[in-house]
Design an enzyme around this catalytic site. Structure first.
Site, short mmCIF file in Angstrom:
data_model
loop_
_atom_site.label_atom_id
_atom_site.label_comp_id
_atom_site.label_asym_id
_atom_site.label_seq_id
_atom_site.Cartn_x
_atom_site.Cartn_y
_atom_site.Cartn_z
N SER A 184 0.85 -1.20 0.00
CA SER A 184 0.00 0.00 0.00
C SER A 184 0.88 1.24 0.00
O SER A 184 2.04 1.20 0.44
CB SER A 184 -0.87 0.01 1.26
OG SER A 184 -1.54 1.26 1.39
N TYR A 197 -2.15 -1.04 10.74
CA TYR A 197 -2.33 -1.51 9.35
C TYR A 197 -1.13 -1.10 8.50
O TYR A 197 -0.56 -1.92 7.76
CB TYR A 197 -3.62 -0.91 8.79
CG TYR A 197 -3.79 -1.06 7.29
CD1 TYR A 197 -4.33 -2.22 6.75
CD2 TYR A 197 -3.43 -0.03 6.42
CE1 TYR A 197 -4.50 -2.35 5.37
CE2 TYR A 197 -3.60 -0.15 5.05
CZ TYR A 197 -4.13 -1.30 4.53
OH TYR A 197 -4.30 -1.43 3.18
#
Ligand code: NAD
Ligand code: MG
Length: 292
Positions: A184, A197
């Site tokens: 990401s 995360y």
């Protein structure tokens, strides 16, 4: 014919909305484009056998549909409560004439991670593309608000799940096979509200680079994709605070959030022979936000 990337896919302008974890694609407002009527294949993965975790919805669903349209047989993994999303993807795969299999279960369960790979190998008659795509993303205002339990759950899905599935898959992978992780933009630019995360996404990015040099000697390529903001059920199922759902992704230089189908080409490329010299790379698909 030229297409303007700013307007090639509809601008996502979502109203505030919330779903229980893990969230369903079919309940997203507006609907995201996972390629059902937009992705066209051209035989680039003919005869390949792929396993995609989180293949029921969002990015994984777009990858599953694209892989089938490129000629691969596909198994998808997801949580049992996501069956309605999975059915839509399984139908799309079957409509291509490729084989579709589904193995629902919870990646926090070590035994499931192992049996998922074994059942996939049994069903497909082998395995040569593994897409580690499933993840959990639950926002919190800051570190002190992340409960130990939430921290543990996120690491179990994102890190332990990917580790165990990959570990079980490697003995089945022959030269020419490919492993792809979903990292990401958060690996490089962590949001204050996604500390746990984001660190898992940095870890997966790092793992894919180390594993890439470890496995290329066996003819297996490992790479990652680092998406920017994509409109998927991860976001409104406690993935972002409500104020970030409104206007989601519009801060990206391109001016809009991505649709999952806009990532399909990256995953097809990395799995295909066109990427034969692409090893340990992270392909950013961010709508213009710079990555290192
Ligand atoms: P998504 O919700 O559609 O997909 C995530 C999937 O993870 C779920 O469908 C679910 O099947 C799976 N999952 C979650 N917990 C699980 C568990 N305990 N056991 C088994 N499966 C579980 O959302 P998405 O955005 O398509 O996410 C796909 C990947 O893309 C994730 O790795 C996510 O971190 C990454 N990503 C997304 C964005 C974005 O903006 N949407 C940006 C960067 C990276
Ligand atoms: Mg889902």
């Amino acid at each position: 014919m030229l297409n303007d990337p700013r307007t090639l896919f509809p601008k996502v302008d979502p109203p505030k909305q919330s779903q229980p974890e893990p969230g369903l694609d079919i309940k997203l407002s507006p609907q995201a484009d996972i390629g059902l009527s937009s992705y066209q294949g051209s035989g680039r993965l003919k005869g390949r056998k792929a396993l995609i975790t989180g293949g029921d919805s969002g990015i994984g669903a777009a990858v599953a549909i694209a892989y089938a349209r490129e000629g691969a047989d596909v198994a998808i993994a997801y949580l049992p409560e996501e069956q309605a999303d999975a059915d839509r993807v399984l139908q799309a795969i079957e409509e291509t004439g490729q084989k579709a299999f589904s193995f629902p279960g919870d990646l926090r369960d070590p035994e499931y991670c192992r049996s998922l790979v074994q059942e996939t190998v049994n069903a497909l008659g082998g395995l040569d593309i593994l897409v580690n795509n499933a993840s959990r993303q639950v926002w919190a205002p800051g570190l002190t608000e992340i409960t130990d339990e939430n921290f543990d759950q996120t690491l179990q899905v994102n890190l332990y799940g990917s580790f165990r599935v990959t570990k079980a898959a490697i003995p089945h992978l022959k030269p020419g096979s490919s492993i792809i992780f979903t990292s990401s933009i958060q690996a490089y630019q962590p949001s204050e509200t996604l500390l746990d995360y984001a660190m898992t996404k940095a870890a997966l990015n790092n793992l894919s680079k180390g594993l890439a040099s470890s496995l290329i000697g066996d003819g297996i390529r490992v790479n990652s994709v680092a998406p920017g903001p994509f409109w998927t059920p991860l976001q409104p199922s406690h993935g972002q605070p409500q104020e970030k759902i409104e206007g989601f992704g519009q801060h990206a230089p391109i001016g809009r959030a991505g649709h999952p189908v806009e990532l399909a080409g990256a995953y097809v490329f990395l799995a295909s022979d066109e990427a034969s010299y692409v090893v340990g790379e992270t392909l950013g698909v961010t709508g213009g936000t710079p990555t290192p």
